[in-house]
Design a protein around this motif. Structure first.
Motif, PDB file in Angstrom:
ATOM      1  N   VAL A 133      25.874  43.311  54.094  1.00  0.00           N
ATOM      2  CA  VAL A 133      27.527  43.214  53.197  1.00  0.00           C
ATOM      3  C   VAL A 133      27.686  43.124  54.829  1.00  0.00           C
ATOM      4  CG1 VAL A 133      28.798  44.817  51.694  1.00  0.00           C
ATOM      5  CG2 VAL A 133      26.796  43.971  50.298  1.00  0.00           C
ATOM      6  N   PHE A 134      29.237  42.426  54.826  1.00  0.00           N
ATOM      7  CA  PHE A 134      29.366  42.935  56.080  1.00  0.00           C
ATOM      8  C   PHE A 134      30.920  44.251  55.966  1.00  0.00           C
ATOM      9  CE2 PHE A 134      28.306  38.561  57.930  1.00  0.00           C
ATOM     10  CZ  PHE A 134      27.064  38.715  58.359  1.00  0.00           C
ATOM     11  N   SER A 135      30.846  43.525  54.993  1.00  0.00           N
ATOM     12  CA  SER A 135      32.549  44.699  54.550  1.00  0.00           C
ATOM     13  C   SER A 135      32.473  44.782  53.006  1.00  0.00           C
ATOM     14  CB  SER A 135      33.816  43.598  54.641  1.00  0.00           C
ATOM     15  OG  SER A 135      34.934  43.880  54.904  1.00  0.00           O
ATOM     16  N   PRO A 136      31.901  46.232  53.568  1.00  0.00           N
ATOM     17  CA  PRO A 136      31.211  46.850  52.171  1.00  0.00           C
ATOM     18  C   PRO A 136      32.610  47.565  51.086  1.00  0.00           C
ATOM     19  CG  PRO A 136      29.856  48.280  53.592  1.00  0.00           C
ATOM     20  CD  PRO A 136      31.618  46.879  54.473  1.00  0.00           C
ATOM     21  N   VAL A 137      32.449  47.248  50.378  1.00  0.00           N
ATOM     22  CA  VAL A 137      32.948  47.847  48.691  1.00  0.00           C
ATOM     23  C   VAL A 137      32.167  48.687  48.247  1.00  0.00           C
ATOM     24  CG1 VAL A 137      35.091  47.702  46.577  1.00  0.00           C
ATOM     25  CG2 VAL A 137      35.126  46.820  49.303  1.00  0.00           C
ATOM     26  N   LYS A 138      32.040  49.699  47.479  1.00  0.00           N
ATOM     27  CA  LYS A 138      31.570  50.667  46.778  1.00  0.00           C
ATOM     28  C   LYS A 138      31.739  50.330  45.770  1.00  0.00           C
ATOM     29  CE  LYS A 138      30.451  55.174  47.775  1.00  0.00           C
ATOM     30  NZ  LYS A 138      30.241  56.598  47.389  1.00  0.00           N
ATOM     31  N   VAL A 139      30.408  50.011  44.422  1.00  0.00           N
ATOM     32  CA  VAL A 139      30.591  49.909  43.662  1.00  0.00           C
ATOM     33  C   VAL A 139      30.037  51.144  42.094  1.00  0.00           C
ATOM     34  CG1 VAL A 139      30.022  48.523  41.268  1.00  0.00           C
ATOM     35  CG2 VAL A 139      30.500  47.811  43.484  1.00  0.00           C
TER      36      VAL A 139
ATOM     37  N   SER B 249      34.858  40.393  50.163  1.00  0.00           N
ATOM     38  CA  SER B 249      35.492  39.365  49.461  1.00  0.00           C
ATOM     39  C   SER B 249      34.691  38.769  48.343  1.00  0.00           C
ATOM     40  CB  SER B 249      35.200  37.980  50.561  1.00  0.00           C
ATOM     41  OG  SER B 249      32.856  37.952  50.737  1.00  0.00           O
ATOM     42  N   ASP B 250      34.213  39.450  47.801  1.00  0.00           N
ATOM     43  CA  ASP B 250      33.262  39.084  46.519  1.00  0.00           C
ATOM     44  C   ASP B 250      33.947  39.992  45.630  1.00  0.00           C
ATOM     45  OD1 ASP B 250      31.287  37.755  47.279  1.00  0.00           O
ATOM     46  OD2 ASP B 250      30.121  39.006  47.099  1.00  0.00           O
ATOM     47  N   PHE B 251      35.632  40.479  45.007  1.00  0.00           N
ATOM     48  CA  PHE B 251      36.293  41.456  44.725  1.00  0.00           C
ATOM     49  C   PHE B 251      38.161  40.760  45.408  1.00  0.00           C
ATOM     50  CE2 PHE B 251      39.153  44.817  43.412  1.00  0.00           C
ATOM     51  CZ  PHE B 251      38.886  44.804  41.676  1.00  0.00           C
ATOM     52  N   ALA B 252      38.408  40.405  43.913  1.00  0.00           N
ATOM     53  CA  ALA B 252      39.525  39.817  43.432  1.00  0.00           C
ATOM     54  C   ALA B 252      40.659  40.945  43.148  1.00  0.00           C
ATOM     55  CB  ALA B 252      40.228  38.398  44.317  1.00  0.00           C
ATOM     56  N   GLU B 253      41.879  41.742  43.336  1.00  0.00           N
ATOM     57  CA  GLU B 253      42.461  42.093  42.629  1.00  0.00           C
ATOM     58  C   GLU B 253      43.853  41.734  41.364  1.00  0.00           C
ATOM     59  OE1 GLU B 253      45.257  45.844  42.092  1.00  0.00           O
ATOM     60  OE2 GLU B 253      44.827  46.015  44.203  1.00  0.00           O
ATOM     61  N   ASN B 254      43.709  40.509  42.419  1.00  0.00           N
ATOM     62  CA  ASN B 254      45.051  39.585  42.669  1.00  0.00           C
ATOM     63  C   ASN B 254      44.313  38.239  42.526  1.00  0.00           C
ATOM     64  OD1 ASN B 254      47.498  41.389  40.930  1.00  0.00           O
ATOM     65  ND2 ASN B 254      47.134  41.278  43.188  1.00  0.00           N
TER      66      ASN B 254
ATOM     67  N   MET C  64      23.090  36.611  51.911  1.00  0.00           N
ATOM     68  CA  MET C  64      23.102  34.764  50.788  1.00  0.00           C
ATOM     69  C   MET C  64      24.723  35.060  51.354  1.00  0.00           C
ATOM     70  SD  MET C  64      22.634  36.418  46.706  1.00  0.00           S
ATOM     71  CE  MET C  64      24.100  35.874  46.273  1.00  0.00           C
ATOM     72  N   ARG C  65      25.183  34.125  51.162  1.00  0.00           N
ATOM     73  CA  ARG C  65      26.478  33.251  51.207  1.00  0.00           C
ATOM     74  C   ARG C  65      26.928  33.299  52.721  1.00  0.00           C
ATOM     75  NH1 ARG C  65      29.739  36.202  48.358  1.00  0.00           N
ATOM     76  NH2 ARG C  65      31.115  34.777  48.791  1.00  0.00           N
TER      77      ARG C  65
END
Length: 261
Positions: free
Chosen positions: A65-71, A109-114, A236-237
């Motif tokens: 993951v290049f630009s991490p967002v915690k889930v 990049s795998d999450f979009a609020e809008n 991946m991707r």
């Protein structure tokens, strides 16, 4: 503009080797190009094509993951060990274990609020599959005092485990992930071609691209920390990468093949 003769952007043997291009791909490239008496140029995408062709068959798959967002997986009671396919092209197929924990990272990049049209990854209230794991639903977005996303709170869909999905939910999107508990920090170096394809002329200095190197600081599977220097992976991707040292991976080539023989 470069770091030396072995800079991965340089069209030298040592530069191409450091970039991680397999010897077999370089041989196939040379056979295709042939020999000409006159000075000529070959599209850089041609070498990329042969590298990608070889690596697709031979490179192990891994997640980074290049630009991490915690889930936060709110209903995951305990960590699980899941089988991850090493390479879908090999026979017999092999797997290795990946650890799914309550807190993981996905790429921003795998999450979009809008989300834009035809966006098949994670959205508020939407579903996406974690590679080799479960389908998850985004239930809540937690933001910090400056309005930036601090974490996503998601729930696992019961019965959606990869290889035995009985949930009945169809997901078009599959995303990579890394455990926040055991993931390792790495630097990922992405290179563009040294020469700008929109510039022409005999003076190579005038044709140099202004920004041909981008460095990402992200996280990868702990498996990557154990890999030997020179090991090649498909993230991946993201693309194909080679391990340069304990902390750094260099992009060999991206996944999209735009070259047409």
């Amino acid at each position: 503009r470069v770091d030396g003769w072995d800079d991965p952007r340089m069209p030298t043997i040592c530069g191409i080797r450091r970039r991680g291009v397999p010897a077999e791909a370089l041989v196939n490239f040379c056979r295709s190009v042939g020999v000409a008496k006159a000075n000529s140029e070959v599209d850089a995408r041609m070498l990329d094509h042969f590298a990608r062709e070889y690596l697709n068959v031979n490179a192990e798959r891994a997640m980074a993951v290049f630009s991490p967002v915690k889930v936060v997986l709110t209903n995951l009671k305990e960590a699980e060990e899941l089988p991850f396919e090493i390479n879908p092209n090999e026979e017999p197929r092999r797997t290795r274990s990946v650890r799914l924990t309550r807190e993981i990272y996905i790429d921003s990049s795998d999450f979009a609020e809008n989300p834009p049209p035809k966006y098949f990854r994670l959205t508020p209230g939407g579903y996406v599959r974690l590679k080799a794991a479960y389908i998850i639903k985004c239930d809540e977005i937690v933001k910090d005092s400056e309005g930036r996303i601090a974490e996503l709170r998601c729930s696992i869909v019961e019965g959606s485990k990869s290889g035995g999905d009985t949930s009945g939910i169809k997901c078009k999107g599959v995303v990579q992930w890394v455990s926040a508990e055991c993931g390792k920090k790495f630097k990922f170096r992405h290179y563009d071609t040294l020469l700008d394809p929109d510039k022409t002329g005999e003076d190579f200095v005038e044709r140099l691209r202004d920004n041909s190197l981008t460095v990402f600081e992200g996280v990868g599977e702990p498996y990557l920390a154990e890999a030997e220097r020179g090991a090649r992976f498909q993230f991946m991707r993201c693309g194909y990468f080679v391990k340069e040292d304990a902390e750094t991976f260099i992009e060999i080539v991206d996944l999209k093949d735009s070259y047409r023989p």
